[in-house]
Scaffold this active site. Structure first.
Site, PDB file in Angstrom:
ATOM      1  N   SER A   1       3.206  -2.500  10.320  1.00 14.46           N
ATOM      2  CA  SER A   1       4.664  -2.539  10.495  1.00 14.46           C
ATOM      3  C   SER A   1       5.262  -3.908  10.176  1.00 14.46           C
ATOM      4  CB  SER A   1       5.047  -2.089  11.909  1.00 14.46           C
ATOM      5  OG  SER A   1       4.621  -0.757  12.132  1.00 14.46           O
TER       6      SER A   1
ATOM      7  N   HIS B   1      -9.417   1.244   4.767  1.00 12.49           N
ATOM      8  CA  HIS B   1      -8.149   1.391   5.495  1.00 12.49           C
ATOM      9  C   HIS B   1      -8.366   2.320   6.693  1.00 12.49           C
ATOM     10  CE1 HIS B   1      -4.008   2.483   6.383  1.00 12.49           C
ATOM     11  NE2 HIS B   1      -3.665   1.377   5.766  1.00 12.49           N
TER      12      HIS B   1
ATOM     13  N   GLY C   1       2.708  -1.365   4.266  1.00 12.70           N
ATOM     14  CA  GLY C   1       2.782   0.071   3.983  1.00 12.70           C
ATOM     15  C   GLY C   1       4.216   0.492   3.715  1.00 12.70           C
ATOM     16  N   GLY C   2       4.874   0.991   4.749  1.00  8.20           N
ATOM     17  CA  GLY C   2       6.226   1.554   4.616  1.00  8.20           C
ATOM     18  C   GLY C   2       7.201   0.665   3.862  1.00  8.20           C
TER      19      GLY C   2
ATOM     20  N   GLU D   1      -6.730   4.683   7.777  1.00 10.81           N
ATOM     21  CA  GLU D   1      -6.508   6.114   7.495  1.00 10.81           C
ATOM     22  C   GLU D   1      -7.728   6.729   6.810  1.00 10.81           C
ATOM     23  OE1 GLU D   1      -2.807   5.515   5.465  1.00 10.81           O
ATOM     24  OE2 GLU D   1      -1.907   4.883   7.365  1.00 10.81           O
TER      25      GLU D   1
ATOM     26  N   GLY E   1       2.251   1.935  10.717  1.00 14.20           N
ATOM     27  CA  GLY E   1       3.191   3.044  10.574  1.00 14.20           C
ATOM     28  C   GLY E   1       3.880   3.438  11.873  1.00 14.20           C
TER      29      GLY E   1
ATOM     30  N   ASN F   1       0.878  -1.175   0.000  1.00 10.71           N
ATOM     31  CA  ASN F   1       0.000   0.000   0.000  1.00 10.71           C
ATOM     32  C   ASN F   1       0.912   1.221   0.000  1.00 10.71           C
ATOM     33  OD1 ASN F   1      -1.820   2.039   0.491  1.00 10.71           O
ATOM     34  ND2 ASN F   1      -2.239   1.460   2.618  1.00 10.71           N
ATOM     35  N   TRP F   2       1.006   1.851  -1.171  1.00  8.93           N
ATOM     36  CA  TRP F   2       1.936   2.995  -1.279  1.00  8.93           C
ATOM     37  C   TRP F   2       1.397   4.237  -0.576  1.00  8.93           C
ATOM     38  CZ3 TRP F   2       4.085   3.071  -7.038  1.00  8.93           C
ATOM     39  CH2 TRP F   2       5.030   2.048  -7.179  1.00  8.93           C
ATOM     40  N   LYS F   3       0.114   4.267  -0.276  1.00  9.29           N
ATOM     41  CA  LYS F   3      -0.515   5.462   0.321  1.00  9.29           C
ATOM     42  C   LYS F   3      -0.264   6.678  -0.577  1.00  9.29           C
ATOM     43  CE  LYS F   3       0.250   3.347   4.768  1.00  9.29           C
ATOM     44  NZ  LYS F   3       0.163   3.469   6.196  1.00  9.29           N
TER      45      LYS F   3
ATOM     46  N   GLU G   1      -5.644  -5.208  10.418  1.00 12.61           N
ATOM     47  CA  GLU G   1      -4.631  -4.185  10.651  1.00 12.61           C
ATOM     48  C   GLU G   1      -4.912  -3.479  11.974  1.00 12.61           C
ATOM     49  OE1 GLU G   1      -2.559  -2.941   6.867  1.00 12.61           O
ATOM     50  OE2 GLU G   1      -4.292  -1.639   7.016  1.00 12.61           O
TER      51      GLU G   1
HETATM   52  C1  PEP Z   1      -0.812  -0.046   5.955  1.00  9.99           C
HETATM   53  O1  PEP Z   1      -0.817   1.122   5.637  1.00  9.99           O
HETATM   54  O2  PEP Z   1      -1.727  -0.788   5.570  1.00  9.99           O
HETATM   55  C2  PEP Z   1       0.298  -0.524   6.783  1.00  9.99           C
HETATM   56  C3  PEP Z   1       0.217  -1.725   7.272  1.00  9.99           C
HETATM   57  O3  PEP Z   1       1.338   0.340   6.981  1.00  9.99           O
HETATM   58  P1  PEP Z   1       2.758  -0.015   7.661  1.00  9.99           P
HETATM   59  O4  PEP Z   1       3.211  -1.330   7.076  1.00  9.99           O
HETATM   60  O5  PEP Z   1       3.639   1.109   7.317  1.00  9.99           O
HETATM   61  O6  PEP Z   1       2.503  -0.149   9.135  1.00  9.99           O
END
Ligand code: PEP
Length: 248
Positions: A211, A95, A232-233, A97, A171, A10-12, A165
């Site tokens: 994460s 999500h 994500g990251g 966010e 994040g 997920n590049w956001k 999640e």
């Molecule tokens: C996400 O945005 O779905 C996510 C899991 O982010 P991260 O891996 O950065 O925690």
């Protein structure tokens, strides 16, 4: 029951055409022998160029959201047909966010999920509790509500993916332990069995997200109910390939 693992990024709101293309080109040879399905969900405006960049590889390009209406006066939104025009296969829905910053509710998650399924897109429906909900022992109650309302009216559960999640792990660098993630995902599967049927719940792909990275992916992926990751990251760098190759 064997379920094919599925790792999605997920590049956001990150990357540009140039940096996205470069990352996909670099990832292609690294993920070509993966034993799992692989997707990168990218900002809508990058979809056309990223689809081109991923051509000829096993990387599917997905979207980060879809509107629930077929078309109409929804300034700034993207419809399922628009995503399909570019061969998009997956779409993230609900999500945390989107729930936190864009007024997404379980009801709108439900509408988007039904719309995506109608269009033959595979929704990746995100659920998860906040830190205070976990600390107040409300995790199961929150998941019950998110699943009951978010998945209402769905005919074939196996056509979607669930991403568990925990909001406190997204994040933050704070991953759920392997045991916490397994325990909660097993709970989600049990709940899906009650809401739909035990047999379809056994077939549905449930990812962990929060994460997840190159160092912790093996332990998480070794858990019997964890079928993949929403990343994500770590999907913004070559670490994504290490996660995709978690079994090597
Ligand atoms: C996400 O945005 O779905 C996510 C899991 O982010 P991260 O891996 O950065 O925690």
């Amino acid at each position: 029951m064997s379920r094919k693992p599925f790792i999605a990024g997920n590049w956001k709101m990150n990357m540009t055409v140039a940096s996205g293309k470069k990352l996909i080109e670099d990832l292609k040879p690294l993920v070509k022998d993966a034993n799992c399905d692989v997707a990168l969900c990218v900002p809508a405006i990058l979809i056309p160029e990223m689809v081109k960049a991923a051509q000829g590889s096993s990387i599917h390009i997905g979207a980060e959201n879809v509107h629930f209406a077929d078309k109409g006066a929804y300034t700034g939104e993207i419809s399922a047909d628009m995503l399909k025009d570019y061969g998009v296969k997956y779409v993230i829905i609900g999500h945390s966010e989107r729930r936190q910053y864009f007024a997404e509710t379980d009801e709108t998650v439900n509408k988007r999920t039904l719309t995506a399924l109608n269009a033959d897109l595979t929704p990746i429906v995100c659920v998860g509790e906040t830190l205070s909900e976990r600390e107040n022992n409300e995790t199961e109650k929150v998941l019950d509500r998110q699943l009951e309302v978010g998945l209402k009216g769905i005919e074939d559960l196996t056509k979607l993916v669930i991403a568990y999640e925990p909001v406190w792990a997204i994040g933050t660098g704070k991953t759920a332990t392997d045991e916490q993630a397994q325990e909660t995902i097993a709970y989600i599967r049990k709940k899906l069995g009650q809401l739909f049927c035990p047999n379809c719940a056994e077939k549905v792909i449930i990812q962990y997200g929060g994460s997840m990275n190159a160092a912790n992916c093996k332990g998480l992926m070794a858990q019997p109910d964890i079928d993949g990751g929403l990343i994500g990251g770590a999907s913004l760098k070559l670490d994504f390939a290490t996660i995709v190759n978690f079994d090597k």
